[in-house]
Design a protein around this motif. Sequence first.
Motif, PDB file in Angstrom:
ATOM      1  N   GLN A 101       0.837  -1.199   0.000  1.00 45.16           N
ATOM      2  CA  GLN A 101       0.000   0.000   0.000  1.00 45.16           C
ATOM      3  C   GLN A 101       0.878   1.257   0.000  1.00 45.16           C
ATOM      4  OE1 GLN A 101      -2.671  -0.608   3.375  1.00 45.16           O
ATOM      5  NE2 GLN A 101      -4.363  -0.917   1.951  1.00 45.16           N
ATOM      6  N   LYS A 102       1.918   1.206   0.772  1.00 43.97           N
ATOM      7  CA  LYS A 102       2.838   2.345   0.808  1.00 43.97           C
ATOM      8  C   LYS A 102       3.472   2.559  -0.561  1.00 43.97           C
ATOM      9  CE  LYS A 102       6.833   4.175   3.339  1.00 43.97           C
ATOM     10  NZ  LYS A 102       7.815   3.923   4.434  1.00 43.97           N
ATOM     11  N   LYS A 103       3.840   1.462  -1.210  1.00 45.43           N
ATOM     12  CA  LYS A 103       4.453   1.529  -2.532  1.00 45.43           C
ATOM     13  C   LYS A 103       3.489   2.072  -3.573  1.00 45.43           C
ATOM     14  CE  LYS A 103       6.713  -1.427  -6.009  1.00 45.43           C
ATOM     15  NZ  LYS A 103       7.129  -2.819  -6.328  1.00 45.43           N
ATOM     16  N   GLU A 104       2.206   1.679  -3.473  1.00 47.83           N
ATOM     17  CA  GLU A 104       1.201   2.091  -4.448  1.00 47.83           C
ATOM     18  C   GLU A 104       0.505   3.404  -4.077  1.00 47.83           C
ATOM     19  OE1 GLU A 104      -1.544  -0.991  -5.471  1.00 47.83           O
ATOM     20  OE2 GLU A 104       0.015  -2.489  -5.830  1.00 47.83           O
ATOM     21  N   LEU A 155      -1.539  -5.131  -5.441  1.00 54.21           N
ATOM     22  CA  LEU A 155      -2.691  -5.324  -4.569  1.00 54.21           C
ATOM     23  C   LEU A 155      -3.964  -5.489  -5.380  1.00 54.21           C
ATOM     24  CD1 LEU A 155      -1.973  -2.573  -1.891  1.00 54.21           C
ATOM     25  CD2 LEU A 155      -1.790  -5.039  -1.544  1.00 54.21           C
ATOM     26  N   GLN A 156      -4.935  -6.193  -4.796  1.00 56.56           N
ATOM     27  CA  GLN A 156      -6.263  -6.295  -5.382  1.00 56.56           C
ATOM     28  C   GLN A 156      -7.265  -5.572  -4.485  1.00 56.56           C
ATOM     29  OE1 GLN A 156      -7.529 -10.171  -6.904  1.00 56.56           O
ATOM     30  NE2 GLN A 156      -5.434 -10.926  -6.696  1.00 56.56           N
ATOM     31  N   ARG A 165      -6.234  -3.512  -0.717  1.00 53.07           N
ATOM     32  CA  ARG A 165      -5.427  -3.898   0.449  1.00 53.07           C
ATOM     33  C   ARG A 165      -5.130  -5.398   0.477  1.00 53.07           C
ATOM     34  NH1 ARG A 165     -10.459  -2.698   3.484  1.00 53.07           N
ATOM     35  NH2 ARG A 165      -9.527  -0.745   4.135  1.00 53.07           N
ATOM     36  N   THR A 166      -5.439  -6.097  -0.626  1.00 56.13           N
ATOM     37  CA  THR A 166      -5.361  -7.556  -0.603  1.00 56.13           C
ATOM     38  C   THR A 166      -4.171  -8.090  -1.377  1.00 56.13           C
ATOM     39  OG1 THR A 166      -7.743  -7.776  -0.307  1.00 56.13           O
ATOM     40  CG2 THR A 166      -6.575  -9.670  -1.200  1.00 56.13           C
ATOM     41  N   TYR A 167      -3.325  -8.824  -0.669  1.00 56.26           N
ATOM     42  CA  TYR A 167      -2.230  -9.583  -1.265  1.00 56.26           C
ATOM     43  C   TYR A 167      -2.785 -10.909  -1.798  1.00 56.26           C
ATOM     44  CZ  TYR A 167       1.473  -6.788   1.057  1.00 56.26           C
ATOM     45  OH  TYR A 167       2.328  -5.797   1.471  1.00 56.26           O
ATOM     46  N   SER A 489     -10.914 -12.016   1.639  1.00 56.65           N
ATOM     47  CA  SER A 489      -9.507 -11.860   2.022  1.00 56.65           C
ATOM     48  C   SER A 489      -9.325 -11.512   3.491  1.00 56.65           C
ATOM     49  CB  SER A 489      -8.775 -10.842   1.139  1.00 56.65           C
ATOM     50  OG  SER A 489      -9.180  -9.506   1.383  1.00 56.65           O
ATOM     51  N   CYS A 490     -10.422 -11.568   4.275  1.00 56.74           N
ATOM     52  CA  CYS A 490     -10.318 -11.270   5.704  1.00 56.74           C
ATOM     53  C   CYS A 490     -10.256 -12.523   6.573  1.00 56.74           C
ATOM     54  CB  CYS A 490     -11.483 -10.387   6.145  1.00 56.74           C
ATOM     55  SG  CYS A 490     -11.400  -8.705   5.489  1.00 56.74           S
TER      56      CYS A 490
END
Length: 509
Positions: A101-104, A155-156, A165-167, A489-490
């Motif tokens: 997330q930081k990267k994107e 991320l998806q 936020r999903t790997y 994804s949770c």
Amino acid sequence: MKDSKGHQADRRKFLIGMGVAGAAVTLAGPALATTSCKSDVRWDQEHEVVIIGSGFAGLAAAIQAKRLGAKDVVIYDKMPVLGGNSAFNGGLFAVPNSPLQKKEGVTDSPEIMTKDQLKAGRGVADKELLKHVATRAKEALQMTLDAGSEYFPYLQQLGGHSVPRTYQTTVACGAGITQPLIKECRRLGVRLVTRAKFDSLIFDDKGKVAGAKIFEGYYFGRGKEGSAINVRSQRGVLIATGGFARNVGLRSAQDPTLTEEVGSTNLPHATGEALLELFDVGAVPVHMAYIQTGPWASPDEDGFGYVSNYSIYNFAHSISVYPKTGRRFMNEIADRKTRADAELTCRDDDGKPLPPVTITSYEHAKEHPTMKKVLKYGVGWKFDTLEELAAHFNIPLAPLKKQIDEYNGYVKAGVDKQFGKPMKKAKGKYLKAPFVTVRNWPKVHYCQGGAKIDLKARVIDSTTWKPIPGLYAAGEVAGGMHGVSRLGSCSIPDCMVMGMTAAETMMKG
């Protein structure tokens, strides 16, 4: 001492019969954990930490217990291979404030993720548990990375999530996490025992869980129980056995629509016996009628299959159309319940299911590795023209053309005027030939209901409303966290964080 099989014989009948009207309520009943003297039990084995189930929760608990100094940790699993249902899930892992997330450049936080989950939970999700999991999700992700898990470098944004936020594991399934965790368990000296079916809990003369009865040499589906042994645990027992999606009697007692005609993405062994044992000893049943169906599943293959992951990835830049009209009928990345309910309205003139068709440009569908298998195994189709596509599914061509033109306008404008789908992940991804299509129809996927636990993963007693000493639960077997609908994804962060939490509580006890 005695195991719980000596308790009221009609307890199971009461539990299986509860909720026939479909009400999702928290039920309280008498605690049944009676005890007797220690001479009643002959211990065959003794371990420091005993874990039942080798999925995400059990594996994470074992690793965390070892990290905290446990010398003797054992995991029992009734199947011949380790990993449970976790190994066959989508490998999708939601993490707020993650490195990707930081990267994107994505702004997120545990509070935002919790807010998204509470919305999907329709007001009855457990805010404190959700916040606890979201806050420690990055720590759980790091455990998998340290063990050797590999994820795609992007991320998806799954249905119901307000941000990406999903790997996802590079093998596009949960085995990309369970296999490295199993390897790490072996490196740490965790004892891993397969074909070992949990039967019942054993209490000491003070009402504390002292161990469990296990059947070794168990063969699932063959009617062979194996040989019974009594296993003593110095720090208690963690139940991490998953849900009951394949127990048709139990699930249809909660929701009468979920008959044997409804498929499931789960493996056949997801039958919930350990959950019923928790109820037998007085655990609080919570949200048992909240059973989730996956709107990305396919009627053209059994189980989770290949279409599920394919659809989860592609929904963000695809359209789903009702074959009878050629028009969209839902926000393709709404939460799971919203989409499943919408899909179930797609019927032919006789009221029979008419599965919607999801349409994706081949150019973008091929970005996900499962597309090749979807086409290879005939559960998806590629068409060079829209005319061919419409003819194959008997979709009226003119309204379908109009729908695609309208949708491409939404892609250009960045605003979905039909259903309000977030269009960030669809930016620049226009629908154009050639196309790849799949059919979607819901399957039973996840049981939000289970035994009530607290923030320390302790199982709550239904008469005292205090923790049952020495008894812990984590993952899908524990109920109440997600409410009416769990966001995709949770489950991995839920399982792993609560497994880690259980280990921490056990080691402090």
